[in-house]
Enzyme design. Structure first.
Site, mmCIF file in Angstrom:
data_model
loop_
_atom_site.group_PDB
_atom_site.id
_atom_site.type_symbol
_atom_site.label_atom_id
_atom_site.label_comp_id
_atom_site.label_asym_id
_atom_site.label_seq_id
_atom_site.Cartn_x
_atom_site.Cartn_y
_atom_site.Cartn_z
ATOM 1 N N THR A 128 0.818 -1.289 0.066
ATOM 2 C CA THR A 128 -0.044 0.021 0.045
ATOM 3 C C THR A 128 0.707 1.142 0.019
ATOM 4 O O THR A 128 2.028 1.240 0.432
ATOM 5 C CB THR A 128 -0.784 0.029 1.332
ATOM 6 N N ASP A 129 0.449 2.302 -0.512
ATOM 7 C CA ASP A 129 1.075 3.602 -0.531
ATOM 8 C C ASP A 129 1.164 4.066 0.949
ATOM 9 O O ASP A 129 1.881 5.103 1.367
ATOM 10 C CB ASP A 129 0.500 4.802 -1.412
ATOM 11 N N GLU A 130 0.358 3.580 2.021
ATOM 12 C CA GLU A 130 0.480 4.150 3.120
ATOM 13 C C GLU A 130 1.841 3.778 3.909
ATOM 14 O O GLU A 130 2.153 4.334 4.804
ATOM 15 C CB GLU A 130 -0.691 3.530 4.142
ATOM 16 N N TYR A 156 -1.800 -0.090 11.350
ATOM 17 C CA TYR A 156 -2.045 -0.996 9.956
ATOM 18 C C TYR A 156 -0.829 -0.754 8.933
ATOM 19 O O TYR A 156 -0.287 -1.678 8.364
ATOM 20 C CB TYR A 156 -3.187 -0.419 9.418
ATOM 21 N N LYS A 160 1.775 -3.487 7.400
ATOM 22 C CA LYS A 160 1.934 -3.721 6.172
ATOM 23 C C LYS A 160 3.437 -3.540 5.510
ATOM 24 O O LYS A 160 3.883 -4.136 4.648
ATOM 25 C CB LYS A 160 0.844 -2.562 5.137
HETATM 26 P P1 NAD Z 1 -10.490 -6.291 2.738
HETATM 27 O O1 NAD Z 1 -10.369 -6.081 4.160
HETATM 28 O O2 NAD Z 1 -11.631 -6.034 1.839
HETATM 29 O O3 NAD Z 1 -10.027 -7.935 2.385
HETATM 30 C C1 NAD Z 1 -9.276 -8.694 2.994
HETATM 31 C C2 NAD Z 1 -9.389 -10.035 2.956
HETATM 32 O O4 NAD Z 1 -8.387 -10.502 3.874
HETATM 33 C C3 NAD Z 1 -10.681 -10.652 3.517
HETATM 34 O O5 NAD Z 1 -11.466 -11.457 2.849
HETATM 35 C C4 NAD Z 1 -10.146 -11.319 4.921
HETATM 36 O O6 NAD Z 1 -11.334 -12.451 5.103
HETATM 37 C C5 NAD Z 1 -9.080 -11.749 4.461
HETATM 38 N N1 NAD Z 1 -7.947 -12.193 5.421
HETATM 39 C C6 NAD Z 1 -7.777 -11.319 6.414
HETATM 40 N N2 NAD Z 1 -6.924 -12.103 7.588
HETATM 41 C C7 NAD Z 1 -6.484 -13.448 6.747
HETATM 42 C C8 NAD Z 1 -5.942 -14.455 7.020
HETATM 43 N N3 NAD Z 1 -5.231 -14.482 8.431
HETATM 44 N N4 NAD Z 1 -5.886 -15.485 6.506
HETATM 45 C C9 NAD Z 1 -6.779 -15.665 5.214
HETATM 46 N N5 NAD Z 1 -7.762 -14.677 4.944
HETATM 47 C C10 NAD Z 1 -7.468 -13.443 5.379
HETATM 48 O O7 NAD Z 1 -9.276 -5.678 2.144
HETATM 49 P P2 NAD Z 1 -9.085 -4.965 0.545
HETATM 50 O O8 NAD Z 1 -9.212 -3.436 0.689
HETATM 51 O O9 NAD Z 1 -9.339 -5.867 -0.429
HETATM 52 O O10 NAD Z 1 -7.376 -4.833 0.658
HETATM 53 C C11 NAD Z 1 -6.791 -6.207 -0.012
HETATM 54 C C12 NAD Z 1 -5.196 -5.998 0.178
HETATM 55 O O11 NAD Z 1 -4.905 -4.658 -0.651
HETATM 56 C C13 NAD Z 1 -4.746 -5.543 1.436
HETATM 57 O O12 NAD Z 1 -3.397 -6.158 1.609
HETATM 58 C C14 NAD Z 1 -4.323 -3.997 1.617
HETATM 59 O O13 NAD Z 1 -3.388 -3.738 2.370
HETATM 60 C C15 NAD Z 1 -4.203 -3.680 0.202
HETATM 61 N N6 NAD Z 1 -4.452 -2.450 -0.346
HETATM 62 C C16 NAD Z 1 -5.792 -2.086 -0.136
HETATM 63 C C17 NAD Z 1 -6.210 -0.706 -0.623
HETATM 64 C C18 NAD Z 1 -7.485 -0.085 -0.566
HETATM 65 O O14 NAD Z 1 -7.710 1.106 -0.834
HETATM 66 N N7 NAD Z 1 -8.628 -0.812 -0.241
HETATM 67 C C19 NAD Z 1 -5.049 0.194 -1.230
HETATM 68 C C20 NAD Z 1 -3.939 -0.284 -1.448
HETATM 69 C C21 NAD Z 1 -3.487 -1.664 -0.829
HETATM 70 O O1 DAU Z 2 -4.082 4.339 0.745
HETATM 71 C C1 DAU Z 2 -4.376 2.986 0.653
HETATM 72 C C2 DAU Z 2 -5.186 2.703 2.021
HETATM 73 O O2 DAU Z 2 -6.587 3.062 1.687
HETATM 74 C C3 DAU Z 2 -5.153 1.205 2.061
HETATM 75 O O3 DAU Z 2 -3.980 0.616 2.239
HETATM 76 C C4 DAU Z 2 -6.019 0.630 3.220
HETATM 77 O O4 DAU Z 2 -6.373 -0.657 3.322
HETATM 78 C C5 DAU Z 2 -7.417 1.339 2.925
HETATM 79 O O5 DAU Z 2 -8.556 1.147 3.984
HETATM 80 C C6 DAU Z 2 -7.401 2.983 2.620
HETATM 81 O O6 DAU Z 2 -6.885 3.624 3.905
HETATM 82 P P1 DAU Z 2 -7.533 5.150 4.487
HETATM 83 O O7 DAU Z 2 -7.360 5.127 5.869
HETATM 84 O O8 DAU Z 2 -6.948 5.996 3.222
HETATM 85 O O9 DAU Z 2 -9.216 4.728 3.873
HETATM 86 P P2 DAU Z 2 -10.662 5.007 4.726
HETATM 87 O O10 DAU Z 2 -11.720 4.923 3.712
HETATM 88 O O11 DAU Z 2 -10.620 4.315 5.956
HETATM 89 O O12 DAU Z 2 -10.331 6.662 4.821
HETATM 90 C C7 DAU Z 2 -10.270 7.811 3.875
HETATM 91 C C8 DAU Z 2 -10.012 8.830 4.514
HETATM 92 O O13 DAU Z 2 -11.396 9.479 4.778
HETATM 93 C C9 DAU Z 2 -9.216 9.224 5.331
HETATM 94 O O14 DAU Z 2 -8.434 10.353 5.324
HETATM 95 C C10 DAU Z 2 -9.957 9.186 6.683
HETATM 96 C C11 DAU Z 2 -11.356 9.794 6.336
HETATM 97 N N1 DAU Z 2 -12.498 9.268 6.897
HETATM 98 C C12 DAU Z 2 -12.828 7.717 7.070
HETATM 99 C C13 DAU Z 2 -13.737 7.158 7.753
HETATM 100 C C14 DAU Z 2 -14.050 5.965 7.637
HETATM 101 C C15 DAU Z 2 -13.450 10.008 7.385
HETATM 102 O O15 DAU Z 2 -13.296 11.073 7.490
HETATM 103 N N2 DAU Z 2 -14.583 9.639 7.797
HETATM 104 C C16 DAU Z 2 -14.719 8.160 8.123
HETATM 105 O O16 DAU Z 2 -15.818 7.898 8.806
#
Ligand code: NAD
Ligand code: DAU
Length: 343
Positions: A128-130, A156, A160
């Site tokens: 992730t970019d985080e 988190y 990662k």
């Molecule tokens: P999500 O929370 O929707 O899905 C995570 C999945 O992993 C779930 O299905 C969960 O059951 C499974 N999981 C968790 N722990 C597990 C374990 N111990 N064994 C097997 N399965 C397990 O997450 P997402 O948003 O789909 O993110 C997927 C990946 O992409 C993550 O690694 C996250 O860090 C990365 N990522 C997410 C974003 C974003 O914006 N959502 C951006 C960049 C990277």
């Molecule tokens: O940048 C990639 C990441 O983006 C992934 O690695 C993470 O898995 C994914 O969850 C996401 O993280 P963020 O923390 O950026 O996403 P979130 O949707 O939780 O929040 C987006 C922005 O919105 C952040 O600045 C916090 C704000 N926010 C979020 C929630 C849930 C609010 O203002 N109110 C809210 O209730």
């Protein structure tokens, strides 16, 4: 035939990845491996499992359990791994970091060790970019590149980054064929309604308020989920082992503007629905991705424009209310109250 073990395939991005490959008729077998945590949902894969029984199989298992991962490799003759599985929500990691270290660090170590023992042909880690930390908002010319030091700020992102560093170490120490992607914020169908966009869209449909953290001016670089999935498959097919590739859509937007967009599209009134709440502790101010490397080296570009893809996304939540209404009950309500009570 290539056989991909896709961990976290019942989650948001993992299920979109599987869906994209099957829709495109890619010649790969897919083993969807998932523990089905609160964020994993078999409903995300059910139609695909019914339609593609020869190409897709689901295995319930924990990435922290070497025996379960080894069995999945042996049963299905896995040749490549795409490792999505993780605890993914920053706010939950602030409530408790233990599950994050377990899944994201220990789970990644187990995936690497089993993959090494099985001589996997490719191992792609979805980072992730985080992991890069935060950027100043007054210097728009500065973006994350692959050379930016890892400076994670939340439990988190720290977990990662732990997985990210382990993957790097298995290349340098064991010459494993690893690849890493670091993507910005995704949006789209099947996004769990604890994250900003699906939470706000579904709250607005339920007639609830939307909780904006702090001053609402934090910036994220939003990318449609299918563009991320396409980037992952591009890196899997064409990336150089040992390299990390940033993925982003050059689409920096403040949370306030995201909120305004959703409110406008859903015909609501800002003053009636927005509530400013206490900020997220350690809240990263700005993320922005420089995706030059994946563009010039691998020829990947995003295909979707935010203005249209956000409308498609909202429409998906309107059309799939049974999906998110089933989630937003029971355990979810307890989490919601803990997260937002007294803020
Ligand atoms: P999500 O929370 O929707 O899905 C995570 C999945 O992993 C779930 O299905 C969960 O059951 C499974 N999981 C968790 N722990 C597990 C374990 N111990 N064994 C097997 N399965 C397990 O997450 P997402 O948003 O789909 O993110 C997927 C990946 O992409 C993550 O690694 C996250 O860090 C990365 N990522 C997410 C974003 C974003 O914006 N959502 C951006 C960049 C990277
Ligand atoms: O940048 C990639 C990441 O983006 C992934 O690695 C993470 O898995 C994914 O969850 C996401 O993280 P963020 O923390 O950026 O996403 P979130 O949707 O939780 O929040 C987006 C922005 O919105 C952040 O600045 C916090 C704000 N926010 C979020 C929630 C849930 C609010 O203002 N109110 C809210 O209730």
């Amino acid at each position: 035939m290539r056989t991909l073990l896709v961990t976290g395939a019942a989650g948001f991005i993992g299920s979109n990845f599987v869906r994209m490959l099957l829709n495109r008729k890619e010649q790969v077998k897919l083993v969807a491996f998932d523990k089905l945590t609160y964020a994993g949902n078999l409903a995300n894969l059910q139609d695909l499992l019914a339609k593609h029984p020869d190409q897709l199989v689901f295995v319930k298992g924990d990435i922290c359990d070497p025996a379960a991962v080894t069995k999945a490799f042996d049963d299905h003759k896995v040749t490549e791994v795409v490792h999505f599985a993780a605890e993914s929500h920053v706010d939950r990691s602030i409530l408790g970091s233990g599950p994050f270290v377990q899944a994201n660090v220990v789970g990644t170590q187990v995936m690497l060790d089993v993959s090494k023992a099985k001589n996997v042909q490719k191992f792609l880690y979805v980072s992730t970019d985080e992991v890069y930390g935060t950027l100043p908002e007054d210097k728009p010319e500065i973006k994350f590149t692959e050379e930016t030091p890892l400076q994670p700020n939340s439990p988190y992102s720290a977990s990662k980054a732990g997985g990210d560093c382990l993957v790097r170490s298995y290349f340098h120490t064991f010459h494993m064929p690893v690849l890493t992607t670091r993507c910005s914020n995704n949006y789209g169908p099947y996004h769990f309604p604890e994250k900003l966009i699906p939470l706000f869209v579904t709250n607005l449909m339920e007639g609830k308020k939307v909780p904006l953290y702090g001053d609402g001016l934090n910036i994220r670089d939003w990318l449609y989920v299918e563009d991320h999935c396409d980037a992952i498959y591009t890196v899997l097919n064409k990336g150089r082992f040992g390299e990390a590739y940033n993925v982003g859509g050059n689409n920096e937007i403040t949370n306030r503007v995201i909120t305004e967009t959703l409110i406008r599209e859903m015909g609501k009134n800002w003053d009636e629905v927005v509530t400013y709440v206490k900020d997220r502790p350690g809240h990263d101010r700005r993320y922005a991705i420089d995706a030059t490397k994946i563009q010039t080296e691998l020829g990947w570009w995003p295909k979707y424009k935010f203005e249209t893809a956000i409308k498609t996304t909202i429409q998906w939540y309107i059309d799939n209310q049974s999906w998110w209404r089933a989630i937003k009950s029971g355990e979810y309500l307890k989490y919601y109250e803990t997260q937002y009570a007294g803020r």
